[in-house]
Design a protein around this motif. Sequence first.
Motif, PDB file in Angstrom:
ATOM      1  N   GLU A   1       0.888  -1.103   0.083  1.00 36.47           N
ATOM      2  CA  GLU A   1       0.027   0.050  -0.133  1.00 36.47           C
ATOM      3  C   GLU A   1       0.937   1.387  -0.201  1.00 36.47           C
ATOM      4  O   GLU A   1       1.639   1.479   1.200  1.00 36.47           O
TER       5      GLU A   1
ATOM      6  N   ASP B   1      -8.604  -6.137   3.797  1.00 30.98           N
ATOM      7  CA  ASP B   1      -7.656  -5.410   2.704  1.00 30.98           C
ATOM      8  C   ASP B   1      -7.880  -5.918   1.567  1.00 30.98           C
ATOM      9  O   ASP B   1      -7.727  -5.049   0.293  1.00 30.98           O
TER      10      ASP B   1
ATOM     11  N   LYS C   1      -3.930  -4.005  -9.286  1.00 34.66           N
ATOM     12  CA  LYS C   1      -4.017  -3.030  -8.406  1.00 34.66           C
ATOM     13  C   LYS C   1      -5.325  -2.406  -8.180  1.00 34.66           C
ATOM     14  O   LYS C   1      -6.181  -2.940  -8.783  1.00 34.66           O
ATOM     15  N   ASP C   2      -5.470  -1.669  -7.087  1.00 32.77           N
ATOM     16  CA  ASP C   2      -6.579  -1.169  -6.398  1.00 32.77           C
ATOM     17  C   ASP C   2      -7.388  -0.316  -7.716  1.00 32.77           C
ATOM     18  O   ASP C   2      -6.604   0.227  -8.359  1.00 32.77           O
TER      19      ASP C   2
ATOM     20  N   SER D   1      -6.405   5.060  -3.220  1.00 32.58           N
ATOM     21  CA  SER D   1      -5.440   3.852  -2.630  1.00 32.58           C
ATOM     22  C   SER D   1      -4.578   3.693  -3.811  1.00 32.58           C
ATOM     23  O   SER D   1      -4.682   3.377  -4.980  1.00 32.58           O
ATOM     24  N   SER D   2      -3.208   3.265  -3.224  1.00 31.29           N
ATOM     25  CA  SER D   2      -2.456   2.977  -4.081  1.00 31.29           C
ATOM     26  C   SER D   2      -1.650   1.445  -3.818  1.00 31.29           C
ATOM     27  O   SER D   2      -0.748   0.950  -3.618  1.00 31.29           O
ATOM     28  N   GLU D   3      -2.715   0.522  -3.500  1.00 33.24           N
ATOM     29  CA  GLU D   3      -2.498  -0.901  -3.328  1.00 33.24           C
ATOM     30  C   GLU D   3      -2.070  -1.570  -4.522  1.00 33.24           C
ATOM     31  O   GLU D   3      -2.647  -1.444  -5.355  1.00 33.24           O
TER      32      GLU D   3
END
Length: 140
Positions: free
Chosen positions: A51, A108, A126-127, A132-134
Amino acid sequence: MKKRIQLLVLMALVMAVSSCKKEDSTPSNTGSSALAGIIISGTWHVSYFHEGSNDHTSNFSGYTFTFGSGGTMTATDSSGSVSGTWRTDDSNANEFHMSIGSSASLTDLSHGWLITSQSSAEIQMKDDGGSSSEELHFSK
């Protein structure tokens, strides 16, 4: 008259170019049906979960994930199994959604993901939200 001929030649050229189909020499393995075929095969583990610049991969240490063909999924670790659901998004072939568990680490995973790469051994995501940058990788 000369302009009319030039216009006709131009239109004929455009039609000829647009009617040509370029053959793709590399097979495509993208889309929801391809992902479904890959994900239901075998057992997976989280090999990468970040993240932003924070590595949270260890939060999933010991978990294995199985995905059923009916949209069910199971996360199993030494304390037992947790059931959840998964689905692909028909309107966006590269979108994958999961909902599983109530523990902090499993929640998560419980949202939408965009598939960035997939193979029979690894799925990278990826998210799907901009807030968000998960990034998540499942590997066999």
